[in-house]
Design a protein around this motif. Structure first.
Motif, PDB file in Angstrom:
ATOM      1  N   GLY A 234       0.913  -1.074   0.059  1.00  0.00           N
ATOM      2  CA  GLY A 234      -0.035  -0.100  -0.151  1.00  0.00           C
ATOM      3  C   GLY A 234       0.846   1.136  -0.158  1.00  0.00           C
ATOM      4  O   GLY A 234       0.248   2.295  -0.222  1.00  0.00           O
ATOM      5  N   ASP A 235       2.053   1.180   0.313  1.00  0.00           N
ATOM      6  CA  ASP A 235       2.783   2.478   0.282  1.00  0.00           C
ATOM      7  C   ASP A 235       2.896   2.984  -1.221  1.00  0.00           C
ATOM      8  O   ASP A 235       3.225   2.328  -1.985  1.00  0.00           O
ATOM      9  N   PRO A 236       2.823   4.353  -1.108  1.00  0.00           N
ATOM     10  CA  PRO A 236       3.034   4.844  -2.692  1.00  0.00           C
ATOM     11  C   PRO A 236       4.528   5.080  -2.769  1.00  0.00           C
ATOM     12  O   PRO A 236       5.302   5.567  -1.919  1.00  0.00           O
ATOM     13  N   VAL A 237       4.930   5.002  -4.093  1.00  0.00           N
ATOM     14  CA  VAL A 237       6.414   4.918  -4.226  1.00  0.00           C
ATOM     15  C   VAL A 237       6.541   5.322  -5.636  1.00  0.00           C
ATOM     16  O   VAL A 237       5.475   5.278  -6.536  1.00  0.00           O
ATOM     17  N   VAL A 238       7.711   5.859  -6.048  1.00  0.00           N
ATOM     18  CA  VAL A 238       8.170   6.186  -7.260  1.00  0.00           C
ATOM     19  C   VAL A 238       9.205   5.275  -7.595  1.00  0.00           C
ATOM     20  O   VAL A 238      10.275   4.883  -6.803  1.00  0.00           O
ATOM     21  N   THR A 239       9.386   4.657  -8.954  1.00  0.00           N
ATOM     22  CA  THR A 239      10.568   3.544  -9.124  1.00  0.00           C
ATOM     23  C   THR A 239      11.683   4.308  -9.700  1.00  0.00           C
ATOM     24  O   THR A 239      11.742   5.258 -10.465  1.00  0.00           O
ATOM     25  N   SER A 240      12.692   3.692  -9.391  1.00  0.00           N
ATOM     26  CA  SER A 240      14.122   4.090 -10.009  1.00  0.00           C
ATOM     27  C   SER A 240      14.568   2.848 -10.917  1.00  0.00           C
ATOM     28  O   SER A 240      14.499   1.505 -10.944  1.00  0.00           O
ATOM     29  N   TRP A 241      15.214   3.536 -12.072  1.00  0.00           N
ATOM     30  CA  TRP A 241      15.633   2.470 -12.677  1.00  0.00           C
ATOM     31  C   TRP A 241      17.398   1.969 -12.712  1.00  0.00           C
ATOM     32  O   TRP A 241      17.967   1.217 -13.489  1.00  0.00           O
ATOM     33  N   ASN A 242      17.760   2.467 -11.417  1.00  0.00           N
ATOM     34  CA  ASN A 242      19.310   2.041 -11.166  1.00  0.00           C
ATOM     35  C   ASN A 242      19.317   1.039 -10.069  1.00  0.00           C
ATOM     36  O   ASN A 242      19.720   1.546  -9.029  1.00  0.00           O
ATOM     37  N   PRO A 243      19.226  -0.205 -10.108  1.00  0.00           N
ATOM     38  CA  PRO A 243      19.533  -1.091  -8.783  1.00  0.00           C
ATOM     39  C   PRO A 243      21.101  -1.128  -8.793  1.00  0.00           C
ATOM     40  O   PRO A 243      21.722  -0.873  -9.693  1.00  0.00           O
ATOM     41  N   TYR A 244      21.475  -1.387  -7.580  1.00  0.00           N
ATOM     42  CA  TYR A 244      22.751  -1.475  -7.264  1.00  0.00           C
ATOM     43  C   TYR A 244      23.335  -2.508  -6.021  1.00  0.00           C
ATOM     44  O   TYR A 244      22.302  -2.444  -5.211  1.00  0.00           O
ATOM     45  N   CYS A 245      24.367  -2.990  -6.169  1.00  0.00           N
ATOM     46  CA  CYS A 245      24.596  -4.127  -5.177  1.00  0.00           C
ATOM     47  C   CYS A 245      25.168  -3.790  -3.832  1.00  0.00           C
ATOM     48  O   CYS A 245      25.112  -4.288  -3.166  1.00  0.00           O
ATOM     49  N   ASN A 246      25.655  -2.395  -3.965  1.00  0.00           N
ATOM     50  CA  ASN A 246      26.228  -1.582  -2.676  1.00  0.00           C
ATOM     51  C   ASN A 246      27.601  -2.565  -2.257  1.00  0.00           C
ATOM     52  O   ASN A 246      28.086  -2.262  -1.063  1.00  0.00           O
ATOM     53  N   GLU A 247      28.361  -3.286  -3.004  1.00  0.00           N
ATOM     54  CA  GLU A 247      29.321  -4.046  -2.671  1.00  0.00           C
ATOM     55  C   GLU A 247      30.467  -4.015  -3.722  1.00  0.00           C
ATOM     56  O   GLU A 247      31.686  -4.179  -3.244  1.00  0.00           O
ATOM     57  N   CYS A 248      30.124  -3.632  -4.908  1.00  0.00           N
ATOM     58  CA  CYS A 248      31.232  -3.741  -5.799  1.00  0.00           C
ATOM     59  C   CYS A 248      32.239  -2.461  -5.655  1.00  0.00           C
ATOM     60  O   CYS A 248      32.175  -1.516  -4.737  1.00  0.00           O
ATOM     61  N   PHE A 249      33.344  -2.309  -6.613  1.00  0.00           N
ATOM     62  CA  PHE A 249      34.135  -1.478  -6.803  1.00  0.00           C
ATOM     63  C   PHE A 249      33.790   0.061  -6.732  1.00  0.00           C
ATOM     64  O   PHE A 249      33.956   0.906  -6.069  1.00  0.00           O
TER      65      PHE A 249
END
Length: 365
Positions: free
Chosen positions: A80-95
């Motif tokens: 039910g939360d209202p959200v806007v989507t982003s097209w840039n997922p990321y791993c938060n671990e790489c270089f």
């Protein structure tokens, strides 16, 4: 769970409205019930085959909606939360993620050519065939599957048909001014191209306190809109432009030039129009294999050039701030929406975008 989506099944063909199903949802996935999604030039490029996106695929990446389902490991969102989507997922671990350059996330770029989900696996199926998602989104659909970090909660009072604009064009233009160039008060700013990205750069320059904001475009209507959104001066692309521009900038050029037109002449002009020691930010793009040439003399004078494809976005920080700016009247978005259509009219919307008739068409569900 069956749902309707606009799907490109054949190269150079029209999008078709087809019934899809979800498949292989992971514990880190979020299913968004799309309420509004806008048409961006990147969608148009993909449909035309310029991005070589595998078929069949669902275009769309500027979307807003409500959370329909969350995986077991999703902790920041609820149904039910209202959200806007982003097209840039990321791993938060790489270089790159370790250096706060999430737009360059290694897995993000490694998986991009497949146009499946961030883990490289499909989430959509049509007639027992996997369906690709453009830009990890595929929002020309009633449902959209994204990673948790790509569903950003916004205030419930934010209209969905305006919230969707934040996820790409507005973020790119505003972020280029705020996060990339860091335009300071009193600066001279030039924006080439007055579509959604360029208009957002114009607004961003105004918010930053730029003293002179020069908007350049070929279409009088877009120049008029740019002035209403904060441009102090507008110039049409014609034989008189060079002399008028020199007069406005005292012969030096602008401190900052934002290229948002995406054509060779605009890229070349951006180098000519920035002053020695100034900064150029390229926001538009050309087909990946197209070559560009520049006059060497135009590159001299310690000019700085940077390419930005998402305005240095940190969606969790920037999307709610942009939504708040719209709600308090600081950021104007209503003017961007030049047509509202149903999903079944998506091909007409893409034609209007291609011909320059729309700033943004919004599909409402």
């Amino acid at each position: 769970m069956a749902f309707n989506a606009a799907v490109l099944v054949e190269a150079a063909g029209p999008l078709r409205i087809e019934a899809l199903d979800l498949t292989g949802l992971a514990d880190t996935d979020v299913v968004v019930r799309v309420r509004a999604t806008s048409l961006c030039h990147t969608d148009l490029e993909a449909v035309h085959g310029d991005l070589r996106t595998p078929l069949p695929f669902v275009p769309g990446h500027e979307a807003a909606g409500t959370v329909e389902w969350t995986g077991k490991r999703v902790s920041s969102l609820s149904v039910g939360d209202p959200v806007v989507t982003s097209w840039n997922p990321y791993c938060n671990e790489c270089f790159y993620c370790a250096r706060q350059q999430t737009i360059l996330c290694q897995p993000y770029r490694d998986q991009a050519a497949q146009a499946y989900h961030f883990d490289g696996n499909p989430r959509l199926v049509w007639r027992d065939q996997p369906v690709h998602q453009l830009m990890y989104s595929g929002s020309f659909a009633e449902l959209c599957v994204v990673s948790e970090a790509c569903a950003i909660r916004v205030p419930p009072e934010m209209p969905m048909n305006r919230a969707c604009l934040i996820g790409c064009g507005v973020m790119t233009g505003m972020g280029a001014v705020r996060n990339v160039a860091k335009v300071e008060a009193g600066a001279t700013v030039t924006v080439i191209g007055c579509g959604a990205v360029g208009l957002s750069a114009v607004q961003g320059a105004g918010m930053a306190g730029a003293e002179l904001i020069i908007a350049i475009d070929r279409q009088p209507g877009k120049l008029e809109l740019a002035r209403s959104l904060g441009a102090t001066h507008t110039l049409a692309v014609d034989d008189s432009m060079a002399a008028l521009y020199a007069e406005l900038t005292q012969g030096r050029g602008a401190d900052y030039v934002f290229e948002a037109a995406g054509n060779p002449s605009a890229f070349r002009a951006s180098i000519d129009l920035v002053r020695p020691g100034g900064q150029v930010v390229w926001l538009g793009k050309l087909p990946a294999d197209q070559e560009m040439s520049f006059r060497w003399g135009a590159l001299m004078g310690e000019k700085r050039i940077v390419r930005s494809s998402y305005g240095g976005a940190r969606p969790a920080r920037d999307f709610p701030a942009l939504a708040a700016a719209y709600l308090d009247g600081t950021l104007k978005l209503d003017e961007y929406v030049t047509s509202t259509i149903a999903l079944g009219d998506v091909n007409v919307g893409l034609e209007r975008l291609s011909s320059g008739q729309d700033i943004r068409a919004v599909i409402e569900f």
